[in-house]
Design a protein around this motif. Structure first.
Motif, short mmCIF file in Angstrom:
data_model
loop_
_atom_site.label_atom_id
_atom_site.label_comp_id
_atom_site.label_asym_id
_atom_site.label_seq_id
_atom_site.Cartn_x
_atom_site.Cartn_y
_atom_site.Cartn_z
N ASP A 1 4.41 -23.12 40.41
CA ASP A 1 3.41 -22.87 41.46
C ASP A 1 2.52 -21.67 41.14
N SER B 1 -3.99 -17.19 42.46
CA SER B 1 -4.14 -18.28 43.42
C SER B 1 -2.89 -18.43 44.28
N TYR B 2 -1.74 -18.23 43.66
CA TYR B 2 -0.47 -18.29 44.40
C TYR B 2 -0.48 -17.29 45.55
N GLU C 1 -3.29 -15.66 46.90
CA GLU C 1 -4.41 -15.85 47.81
C GLU C 1 -4.17 -17.00 48.79
N SER C 2 -3.47 -18.04 48.34
CA SER C 2 -3.22 -19.19 49.20
C SER C 2 -2.23 -18.88 50.32
N ARG C 3 -1.57 -17.74 50.24
CA ARG C 3 -0.56 -17.39 51.23
C ARG C 3 -1.02 -16.28 52.18
N GLN C 4 -2.31 -16.01 52.19
CA GLN C 4 -2.83 -15.01 53.12
C GLN C 4 -2.89 -15.56 54.53
#
Length: 468
Positions: free
Chosen positions: A251, A284-285, A287-290
């Protein structure tokens, strides 16, 4: 009670500031951090964190970058006392490192000054109560890094050396030890060879340690190799960095947000290992969890992610231009556990050339004697002088083994050390050309190795092969 006047003084300063300041936004005093899931308009203070495409309009948090949204959220979490509870030092560090036109973002903002004063109060209280509640190494390391990030020397905190306190008891846990070493190095404090060896041991057995431990160790070592005395350790970073990079998962992350953020910092600008991991996937891993409000769970983790995504993390603090340079950082030697200046000369950046002599003696009675005069840039390591001498005169040909802490010279002029017979090469640094009729005393043996020994005008060096 020695700390009581400091506490009162800081409190009065903070009170005076807060009375004169027209606050731009309302702060909460509840027991929990505020719920910030709603869209927050950036006020005059938060505008410093934003870049608007239209200066006449305020930029909303949704339109800001990931890092700016995270920073804006951190500001909204500030308490009424101008701190962030247990996360004050880390959040302050994140805010201070964020660039704005190549300058310290918050240096001229009164709110930031109040937060810095609040942090100082917290440190004083910790020192005052350390007999009741011991200061943990990670917490003290955070405060030291925050002070360094604010261009304040943690070694001179109102008469207290916080770095000495931090290193007084070596942490047992490897990650805490690496964190403490990073804080000490960032403050331009001397890092002992014993500490460096432990860091290298951790790095060389990276597969046996957790991701966060390896990443923090790499950060500490990368800080240490910035000191010219330890640049030879640069090659020791490649293997642990590759080992860490290969821990990346499908991921893009490294197990969790914290590990991923720390790894991004540790491997920053390590271009030679780019083929072993995907940096973009790691970003990206994260940023996608903000969260919608800009947070990453809590202030502590959010600040850590700001370090990682802004490319101005913990390793950047040492590079800050604070308008001063600590000359005492260079040329130290450990004597009875104390760090002192060995060669008290001027500015180490002085590029002028100097002339030195280099002599070889063989035997207790000096049966062979050779001397060469060399000119080289000031502060050149003696190892490079030896290389120049070998090129100029074959009698000075030498062989050396490369160790983590530098080169060990074992053969000179065809004579190899014989440990079984107690025959060794001893290196002396002398005030005059050595005289076989008046051989130097043992106290003139150089206290550091050939890599750490830096030449000065008028120096005279002697390598003497004899039986001990």
């Amino acid at each position: 009670m020695v700390y009581l006047p400091l506490i009162v003084g800081f409190s009065l300063v903070a009170f005076g500031y807060s009375q004169d300041l027209e606050l731009q936004h309302t702060l909460t005093t509840s027991d929990n951090y505020k719920d910030t899931t709603e869209t927050v308009k950036v006020t005059a203070f938060l505008d410093l964190l934003q870049t608007s495409t239209n200066p006449s309009e305020k930029t909303t948090i949704e339109e800001s970058s990931v890092v700016e949204r995270a920073l804006a959220w951190l500001v909204t979490q500030r308490e009424a006392d101008w701190g962030w509870r247990n996360d004050t030092p880390k959040v302050l560090t994140a805010l201070q490192l964020w660039p704005r036109e190549e300058a310290h973002l918050m240096a001229e903002v009164l709110e930031m000054q109040l937060s810095l004063k609040q942090m100082e109060v917290e440190i004083v209280v910790l020192l005052w109560r350390h007999h009741e509640i011991p200061i943990t190494p990670p917490k003290l390391a955070q405060y030291c890094l925050a002070l360094s990030g604010a261009c304040q020397d943690p070694r001179q905190f109102h008469g207290h050396d916080l770095i000495a306190t931090l290193l007084h008891h070596e942490p047992v846990r490897d990650i805490e030890f690496a964190y403490a070493s990073l804080a000490a190095c960032t403050a331009r404090s001397h890092v002992r060879k014993k500490q460096i060896r432990r860091l290298l041991d951790i790095a060389n057995t990276a597969k046996d340690h957790n991701i966060d431990t390896v990443a923090m160790t790499i950060l500490a070592l990368r800080c240490i190799v910035k000191d010219h005395r330890h640049r030879n350790l640069q090659h020791s970073l490649r293997r642990p960095c590759i080992s860490l990079a290969r821990q990346q998962q499908q991921d893009g992350g490294f197990g969790n947000l914290y590990n991923t953020a720390l790894t991004l910092q540790a491997l920053q600008d390590m271009n030679e290992i780019n083929n072993h991991w995907n940096r973009s996937a790691a970003k990206s891993y994260i940023e996608s969890r903000q969260d919608p409000d800009g947070a990453f769970t809590d202030p502590n983790l959010t600040a850590e992610i700001v370090f990682a995504l802004s490319d101005r993390g913990l390793s950047h603090i040492r590079n800050l231009d604070c308008g001063k340079y600590d000359n005492d950082m260079d040329n130290h030697v450990e004597i009875d556990g104390l760090s002192k200046s060995l060669y008290p000369h001027g500015n180490d950046s002085d590029p002028r050339n100097v002339t030195v002599t280099y002599t070889l003696w063989v035997g207790a009675n000096v049966t062979e004697n050779a001397t060469v005069t060399l000119t080289a840039p000031r502060n050149t390591s003696f190892y490079h002088v030896m290389q120049a001498a070998m090129d100029a005169d074959p009698r000075f040909t030498f062989e050396a083994s490369e160790w983590p802490n530098g080169h060990y010279v074992h053969t000179l002029a065809g004579y190899k050390e014989e440990p079984m017979g107690y025959h060794y090469w001893l290196l002396y640094r002398l005030p005059e050309v050595p005289d076989p009729l008046a051989p130097p005393a043992n106290q003139l043996v150089a206290p550091v190795g050939v890599d750490d020994l830096l030449i000065e005008e008028g120096d005279h060096y002697l390598f003497w092969y004899k039986k001990l």
